[in-house]
Write an enzyme that holds these catalytic residues in place. Structure first.
Site, PDB file in Angstrom:
ATOM      1  N   ASP A   1     -12.756  -5.470  -2.828  1.00 52.87           N
ATOM      2  CA  ASP A   1     -13.705  -5.156  -2.471  1.00 52.87           C
ATOM      3  C   ASP A   1     -13.913  -6.129  -0.940  1.00 52.87           C
ATOM      4  O   ASP A   1     -15.061  -6.317  -0.218  1.00 52.87           O
ATOM      5  CB  ASP A   1     -14.954  -5.577  -2.932  1.00 52.87           C
ATOM      6  CG  ASP A   1     -15.130  -4.415  -4.235  1.00 52.87           C
ATOM      7  OD1 ASP A   1     -14.379  -3.427  -4.322  1.00 52.87           O
ATOM      8  OD2 ASP A   1     -15.676  -4.862  -5.472  1.00 52.87           O
TER       9      ASP A   1
ATOM     10  N   CYS B   1      -0.689  -1.462 -11.152  1.00 52.79           N
ATOM     11  CA  CYS B   1      -0.749  -0.242 -11.026  1.00 52.79           C
ATOM     12  C   CYS B   1      -1.591   0.490 -12.035  1.00 52.79           C
ATOM     13  O   CYS B   1      -1.185   0.625 -12.917  1.00 52.79           O
ATOM     14  CB  CYS B   1       0.501   0.319 -10.412  1.00 52.79           C
ATOM     15  SG  CYS B   1       0.457   2.055  -9.894  1.00 52.79           S
TER      16      CYS B   1
ATOM     17  N   LEU C   1       0.725  -1.145  -0.011  1.00 52.36           N
ATOM     18  CA  LEU C   1      -0.050  -0.075   0.105  1.00 52.36           C
ATOM     19  C   LEU C   1       1.119   1.123   0.081  1.00 52.36           C
ATOM     20  O   LEU C   1       1.463   1.464   0.771  1.00 52.36           O
ATOM     21  CB  LEU C   1      -1.116  -0.095   1.229  1.00 52.36           C
ATOM     22  CG  LEU C   1      -1.881  -1.170   1.401  1.00 52.36           C
ATOM     23  CD1 LEU C   1      -2.480  -1.290   2.900  1.00 52.36           C
ATOM     24  CD2 LEU C   1      -2.826  -1.141   0.268  1.00 52.36           C
TER      25      LEU C   1
END
Length: 717
Positions: free
Chosen positions: A559, A445, A359
């Site tokens: 999700d 990315c 992250l």
């Protein structure tokens, strides 16, 4: 006669589509209190060298262009969400700065000519009061929350800045504090004799234990970084592999002119860190003439020329010399009829393990430590740019640091060709030997700055080049596995992962594959396609069965925000696990939920306990001096800029919560819970002040997502 009392019917609230269903008793308004645009906020990275101030100015929500009254234009609405571009973070230092050598009890070689003070008593008299990290039990559920620190302080009569009741988190963990007299918790590890002599305290037993349990690893020294910047670092495996690629591409190897005594050598300029290019073109790789340590400059229009030698070292020979493997990799020829085999690679047995995604910005070492404490098994450093690693960037090499608590740790690279990724893999294998479990290649990315250079998800459109990159990285890394993270494709309606993934493991020996269930074009705007992830898993397993190969771990992504989401998708798709990204940013305790297969209605005080733990880990990593304290404050506020989006499940009408639901304006079960849910960055700073003391007047914080920034942009720690 009994009188029956009517029970009031439950209040039913009509929520706008995509709004978290908060119970009526906690609801202030059904209007969303924030709009967090993850797509736009991910449009930049903490490692970006260039800051587009012009874009930041053009997207200023205070811009007065357009209608003076009435509704905002579409452009103005867009400007009010997304990323704060051009964020600037400076450093906050002591007003009277003490020499580092003197601060640690050493002798400064500059003596009286040193530009920092050597007068320790004068420094202590000018120093700000020591900090004190309170226990969570000392913090109230109502304002002002934090205890009265002046009542807890025990000042020394001669040096009022010292608090003899404080505890230094660095000293508590390691038995010594490397920040010496500059530490903001100095009272916890200082000894003052009867004669007034000052000395630093050490705990030898704790130091011995900390050597294995607390000291970070993967420190790449300044000498290595200088060699990389001057292009003197040797890359025998990478150079030979790139030479072989040039031959396969039909480029002839001509003798290179050898310099004489009259030759003039023009040095390569240092890389401009404001240039976001992903490295030199393959034809611009600097060559070294045998017998000379000076890289020879090759014109851009020329093909690299190699001096002919009696015995040419093949890449297999180099691998054999470095690893002792006499068999080398004779079967590793890139041919459609002869699939690559790397039998000596470590196999990854990751089934059932939890995986924290790499992250940017927030996924630093202190945050990863918190997630490990909460149940994360696999961690990966923030995405690093191969070109910046090769340029000897101090900031980039700091991304490879690992804490001993990270039991399975990897480094993620982004690049656009073998010429920068293979050498980077080789230097990582050499400088971080024994302290890296895998190296992950980023093929997912989506941000423009990376995609436009041909890196990240752009590699999905150049499969041939991707294969060469993976083969070269595998050769350079030796037994360290190479893993791949990718998206379903680049454009909507053109998924291609089901064709690519079977090749990654069987032809190019990817040790693990992670698939994010969205295309590059979708970013985060639609739900992840778990049906397609299942299709891709089946394609890989079918290819492995056909070729009688052992299965590689496959992780899905997208999700995941609850234990229910996690286990439902694992059971329905056949993945070995799920890489958790945004879910961990918003609720790091998701790993506990996954491990215990439950939804955790975590209290505000329990959340605050983990925030306190983050502060302690941050001070150990960034430093306990003034600069380190405010660096910790900055990254803590970055973490809170995601965690405030969590809606406590005890406040929801329906479970589990969904990651893309927007929170309406609501109040918590107490004022502390309301504070942690505030979208105002001033409140995030207020939370940081509970554990890190008052923010300096010159300190500021601009969140990644657009919000009310705190302070100015002059002096960020």
């Amino acid at each position: 006669m009994e009188i029956e009392t009517a029970v009031p019917a439950p209040i039913r609230v009509s929520y706008p589509l995509g709004t978290a269903p908060v119970k009526a008793e906690y609801l202030i308004s059904t209007k969303p209190q924030y709009i967090a645009d993850d797509d736009a906020a991910e449009g930049t990275t903490s490692n970006t060298r260039s800051r587009d101030v012009r874009d930041a100015r053009d997207s200023d929500p205070r811009d007065s262009r357009g209608p003076a009254r009435g509704k905002l234009t579409k452009e103005q609405k867009k400007a009010q969400r997304g990323a704060n571009k051009g964020r600037k973070f400076g450093k906050v230092r002591d007003e009277l700065d003490l020499c580092w050598k003197i601060a640690n009890g050493s002798i400064c070689e500059f003596g009286e000519e040193c530009r920092f003070t050597h007068d320790i008593p004068a420094y202590l008299n000018a120093k700000t009061h020591d900090l004190n990290i309170p226990e969570v039990s000392q913090i109230s559920d109502s304002p002002p929350f934090a205890p009265d620190f002046s009542a807890l302080r025990k000042s020394h009569p001669d040096y009022p800045s010292l608090d003899l009741n404080t505890t230094c988190p660095v000293f508590a963990e390691t038995g010594e504090c490397r920040y010496g007299f500059k530490c903001r918790f100095l009272g916890g590890h200082i000894r003052i004799s009867d004669s007034g002599e000052l000395s630093l305290v050490g705990d030898e037993d704790k130091k011995a234990r900390a050597a294995l349990t607390a000291h970070e690893v993967n420190f790449v020294g300044a000498d290595v970084q200088r060699m990389l910047r001057s292009r003197k670092y040797p890359f025998p495996v990478a150079d030979e592999y790139i030479r072989q690629l040039a031959i396969e591409n039909g480029e002839s190897a001509k003798p290179k002119p050898v310099p004489t005594a009259n030759s003039v050598i023009i040095a390569e300029p240092e890389q401009d860190m404001n240039d976001f290019e992903m490295g030199p073109a393959e034809s611009e790789v600097p060559q070294v003439v045998p017998g000379s340590e000076v890289p020879q400059v090759v014109p851009e229009s020329k093909v690299p020329q190699v001096v002919a030698e009696p015995e040419v070292l093949t890449v297999d020979k180099v691998v054999e010399l470095r690893t002792g493997d006499a068999n080398g990799s004779s079967s590793q020829v890139d041919s459609p009829d002869a699939p690559v085999r790397f039998a000596e690679k470590k196999r990854l047995h990751w089934e059932g393990k939890t995986y924290l995604a790499p992250l940017t910005t927030v996924g630093n070492l202190p945050f990863r430590r918190v997630c490990v404490d909460l149940g994360a098994d696999i961690t990966c450093g923030e995405m690093g740019l191969a070109s910046s690693f090769l340029a000897g960037s101090k900031e980039e090499w700091s991304l490879v640091r690992r804490h001993p608590s990270e039991s399975i740790f990897g480094i993620q690279l982004a690049g656009n060709k073998p010429a920068n990724l293979v050498p980077t893999a080789e230097v990582i294998a050499k400088e971080c030997a024994g302290n890296v479990d895998f190296v992950d290649l980023n093929c997912g990315c989506p941000i423009d700055l990376v995609f436009k250079t041909g890196s990240g998800s752009a590699l999905l459109d150049t499969v041939g080049k991707l294969g060469k990159i993976l083969i070269g990285m595998n050769k350079a890394l030796g037994e360290i596995p190479v893993t791949v993270k990718l998206r379903t494709g680049v454009k909507d309606g053109r998924n291609m992962a089901h064709k690519l993934m079977p090749r990654l493991s069987t032809e190019w020996n990817a040790g693990c594959i992670t698939l994010h269930g969205r295309t590059r074009q979708q970013r985060y705007t639609r739900l992840a396609d778990w049906d397609y992830i299942k299709q891709c898993v089946q394609a890989v397993r079918a290819r492995e069965a056909d070729e009688d190969l052992p299965p590689v771990p496959i992780f899905g992504g997208g999700d995941c925000f609850s234990s229910h989401d996690y286990w439902n998708n694992v059971e329905n798709t056949g993945v070995d696990g799920i890489m958790v990204a945004r879910g961990a940013l918003i609720k790091p305790w998701i790993f506990t939920e996954i491990k215990e297969r439950r939804e955790w209605d975590i209290s505000a005080r329990e959340r605050l306990d983990w925030i306190r733990k983050y502060a302690e880990y941050g001070l150990n990593h960034f430093g306990s001096d003034t600069t380190g304290v405010n660096s910790t404050r900055r990254y803590l506020c970055e973490a809170l800029s995601f965690q405030y989006r969590y809606v406590p499940i005890g406040l929801l009408e329906q479970l589990p919560g969904r990651i893309n639901d927007r929170a309406p304006a609501f109040r918590g079960r107490n004022e502390l819970e309301s504070l942690l849910a505030s979208p105002d960055s001033q409140d995030w700073v207020k939370v940081s002040e509970m554990f890190l003391g008052p923010a300096p007047e010159t300190w500021s914080f601009t969140p990644k997502h657009k919000s009310n920034a705190y302070g100015t942009e002059e002096g960020q720690g």
